[in-house]
Design an enzyme around this catalytic site. Sequence first.
Site, PDB file in Angstrom:
ATOM      1  N   LYS A 121      -1.099   8.072  25.406  1.00 39.36           N
ATOM      2  CA  LYS A 121      -0.665   7.225  26.418  1.00 39.36           C
ATOM      3  C   LYS A 121       0.701   7.191  26.645  1.00 39.36           C
ATOM      4  CE  LYS A 121      -4.752   5.095  27.431  1.00 39.36           C
ATOM      5  NZ  LYS A 121      -5.347   4.965  28.924  1.00 39.36           N
ATOM      6  N   SER A 132      -5.004  -4.149  26.464  1.00 43.95           N
ATOM      7  CA  SER A 132      -5.218  -4.644  25.026  1.00 43.95           C
ATOM      8  C   SER A 132      -4.869  -3.288  23.903  1.00 43.95           C
ATOM      9  CB  SER A 132      -6.543  -5.287  24.777  1.00 43.95           C
ATOM     10  OG  SER A 132      -7.327  -4.344  25.368  1.00 43.95           O
TER      11      SER A 132
END
Lengths: 285, 285
Positions: A14, A35
Site C-alpha cells: 500500500k 482500518s
Amino acid sequence: VLACETFQHTGSFKFRAAQHVAAHVPHNLLITASSGNFGQALAYACSLLRKSCIVVMPVTSARVKIDAVREHGGVVELVDTQRKSRAERVHELSLRYPEAYIASPYDDPLVIEGNSSLGREISQLRDRPDVVVAPVGGGGLIAGIIKGLADSKAEIEVVGAEPLLGNDAARSLRARELLQNTTEPATIADGARTLSLGKHNWSIIREAVREIVEVSEESIRESVRLLFSLGNVKVEPTGALSVAAVMTRPDVFRGRSVCCVISGGNVDPAIYSEIITGRSLPQGL
Amino acid sequence: VLACETFQHTGSFKFRAAQHVAAHVPHNLLITASSGNFGQALAYACSLLRKSCIVVMPVTSARVKIDAVREHGGVVELVDTQRKSRAERVHELSLRYPEAYIASPYDDPLVIEGNSSLGREISQLRDRPDVVVAPVGGGGLIAGIIKGLADSKAEIEVVGAEPLLGNDAARSLRARELLQNTTEPATIADGARTLSLGKHNWSIIREAVREIVEVSEESIRESVRLLFSLGNVKVEPTGALSVAAVMTRPDVFRGRSVCCVISGGNVDPAIYSEIITGRSLPQGL
C-alpha cells in the site's frame, strides 16, 4: 519467486500507492477511510512529505493499528460504524476541510500508477517469470502490476487470487460486468473484504486478466502455514492469497515459472498464532 | 541493518559452513551430530554434491526436524541420549564407517571459512556498518564473520550476543581462557545450548572481540516479538540474540550504524506462538 511486499515501508504494498498519491496531489491535507494497511501507509507517506493526514477508522479497530497510524503522525478519527458509516464520516470531514484531498485506497488512477512500480520491478527480474499471481481486493494492486508490466513491454500473464467468500471480481470477469458483494465478505483475508473492484481497476482487469482463482479459507490458512514453515516468511492472510491460488489450481501453473506477490505481512499475533498452530485459542486466553 | 540468514538455504547460516565442508573434504560420506540447523544444512549440501550424510539426533527431536533431514536425503540415526551420548553414537558410527568424515557443526577451520562469506558480504554493503552483532553459540558464525571482514580489510567492530543462561563465551573473554558450561544451558535460544566455544573459534574470538553482550531470556523473547511486529521478520530465538544485545546494552551501540545478524528462522510453530502472543499455551492444547 515470491515478491515480498512484507518488507515494504509500513509492511505492505500500500505504501507504493500512498506515496504516489500524497506526492502527486497539490493538497497539503489528505483524508482516507482505512482500518488497515492503506491508513498506515498514507500516514507515513504524508509524514515523509510533511503533509497532514486524517484516517477514519472504526472504533472497533485493533489498538495496534490505531497506534501505528498515530506513530506515523496521522490523526485518527474513530467512527462508531453501528451509527454512522465510514463513508458518511469522510463526507462530513470533506465538508469541514474543503481543502483536503479524499484519497481512495484503491479507486484512483494515482493508486494504479503508484502500484505499477511493482510490475516494472518484476519485469526487471533476471529470471523473468511466465506468470504473476496477485491478490485481488479492490483491484488496485493487480491493475497496477498490469500497467507496470505493460510499461515495460513485458509479456507476462497476470492471474488474480481472490477469496471464494468474496468473489465479486471472479464473478465480474465471468459476467463481463462489474458486480458487487451484497455484504462485506467474512474472509480471513481482511485486505479483500471489499464490496467491489474500483472502476478504474475494473477497466484494466477486464481487458488483461483471463483468470481469477477463487480460494477457500482453509487454503489461505494453509498457505500462511506453508510460507511460515517452508519459507520463513511472515505473511498476513491477504498476502497468502497468491500461494493459495497456486495450490488451488495447479493446472493453471504447471510447467511455468511463477511469481507470487506476497502483498503484506501485517497480522495480529493472536490471529497469526491461531493459523500457524492450526488451533483456535480459547476465549479470553 | 538486519542481515537475514532466515532466507538462506535450509533457513539458517549453517548452510554456508555445511556446503563448504561437504565440498572441500574428499570423503563421500559425512557424519554429524546435530538436532538442529546444521544437520538439515549438511543433508541438503550433501544432496547437492551427491554425497551421503548421516545425522545423529536424539530420539526426542521434534518430528519436523527429523523429517527435514530425511527430505534432504540424509540418513537419521536416532539415539536415546538417556542411555548413550550423541558423541558415543558418532564414535561408534566412525568405527563402522572408517571412510567417513566426522563433521563438527562449529569446531573446524572449514566451518569458519564457510561462514566467512557472510563477513565478506557485509563488507560489501553500500552503507558499511560501524559494528556487526552476531549470536554466539559454538562460535563458528562470529569467527567466520571476523575472518570474512579481515579478508575484505573492512575495519568493522564485531560484538557477540550470548544468552546469560549459557554465558561461557562472555566468561571466557573476561578470564582470557576457554571456559565451559557445566551442563547444557536451558536457554530458549537452542542454537546457543553449547557447552563451550570451539577451539579454533576461541583463538579468533579472543583476539578480535572486545565485547560479548549477555542477554536475558525475556529480552530474547521481546526481540522475537519486535522483529515480528515491527519488521515482519520470522526469526528463531537464537536469531534474535543480536537484537536482544542492542536492546540490553544501548550504550555500546548509541550513535553507531549497526548490522544485526539474524542467524536463522527455523522455529516450531507452538513455541513461536507462545513467544509472539506473550502467553503460554495450556498443556495439551
